[in-house]
Write an enzyme that holds these catalytic residues in place. Sequence first.
Site, PDB file in Angstrom:
ATOM      1  CB  CYS A 150      -0.813  -0.209   1.301  1.00 44.12           C
ATOM      2  SG  CYS A 150      -1.894   1.480   1.399  1.00 44.12           S
ATOM      3  CD  GLN A 169      -6.561  14.144  11.436  1.00 43.62           C
ATOM      4  OE1 GLN A 169      -6.470  13.756  10.486  1.00 43.62           O
ATOM      5  NE2 GLN A 169      -7.545  14.876  12.056  1.00 43.62           N
ATOM      6  CD  GLU A 214     -13.700  10.788  21.552  1.00 46.36           C
ATOM      7  OE1 GLU A 214     -14.208   9.476  20.865  1.00 46.36           O
ATOM      8  OE2 GLU A 214     -13.648  11.745  20.663  1.00 46.36           O
ATOM      9  CG  ASP A 221     -12.027  16.607  14.058  1.00 45.36           C
ATOM     10  OD1 ASP A 221     -12.626  16.449  13.077  1.00 45.36           O
ATOM     11  OD2 ASP A 221     -10.807  16.365  14.588  1.00 45.36           O
ATOM     12  CB  CYS A 272     -13.412  13.645   7.601  1.00 47.61           C
ATOM     13  SG  CYS A 272     -14.325  12.824   8.670  1.00 47.61           S
TER      14      CYS A 272
END
Length: 352
Positions: A45, A174, A226, A274, A301
């Site tokens: 990959c 990330q 979270e 986010d 995203c």
Amino acid sequence: MEFSFGSKTWITEGFVRDKQSDSTGHALGLHAPGYFDKVLNVDKCLLQSEPANKVLKAIQDCWRDPEFGLSPYDVHSHAGFLKHLMLRTGRDVNTGLPELMVNFVTSSYKPELLNPLLEKISGIPEVVSIVNNVNTSVGNTSVGEDEYTLYGKPTITEILRGLAFQISANSFFQTNSHQAEILYGIIESYANLKGDGSEIILDLFCGTGTIGLTLASRARHVYGYEVVPQAISDACRNAKLNNIYNATFVQGDLNKIDVNFGKDFPKPDIIISDPNRPGMHMKLINFLLKLQAPRIIYVSCNPATCARDLDYLCHGVEGQNIKGCYKLNSLQPVDMFPHTPHIECVCLLELQ
């Protein structure tokens, strides 16, 4: 990078006509577009590090060996052992060299079955952590109910904007650390902190605390929320690791907030949100509209849910007596995933 084990290999019609492949063969790779039960075998990959490709090759070379007794999970019959292979690359704090976490997601806890694979990959110098997430449900997600460290340490480290972050197997971080530096720089610019330590930051969907912690030195206090318990543990550990003591992290589901949410922190000057691809729940949007913080930095995203949530925050929801009160002043896309159609967006909203 997340790879899936599959009992059915996805191949092109050309391969079938030429009889160059067996469509019933087992595969380790990526799901074919539009298929939940077919996997395209991947030997290398280009999106991951070279050490990660060494691990992938070592596993590809041996996992089908009948002597090992390993079988891929079948999403139809719900039989089989191997579900996913997760490879995460970080950096050693002292040397800056790559360090790799290998996470086997299996349908049950049978570490003896994984021993032959461990012997193949533990000799790769960059491999510092091998863990086993056990997911006994019929669902084929990569997050397990239980986690076991089979080799090395339970976390790897990444360096971002001068801070060190310890990352566990199921915590969000990330994937493109080089572009993450750019992304977080834009967030810091949009935050436009005074730098006198007077401002409160509310960090929603904070993950391992990366955004809030990179801003903490210029803020009065950071409050992070979270849903993933392991991520909150990582965030608290990362704050301590970097000698940051003005950050509080709380585990909770932001999609299920009630009237008591917001009573445990003062009114923020800046909100950073986010969320994952589905975006924000209407309960949270309602809360933000009532709270009326001066600035919201929305990181997304998924452009579709981003546009939806920005519309709600700016224009409200017609017919539901929800009035918007923000203005979109700036939006900056960031290419976090080169050579793919995906994009990250940083949006600055200011109270009207």
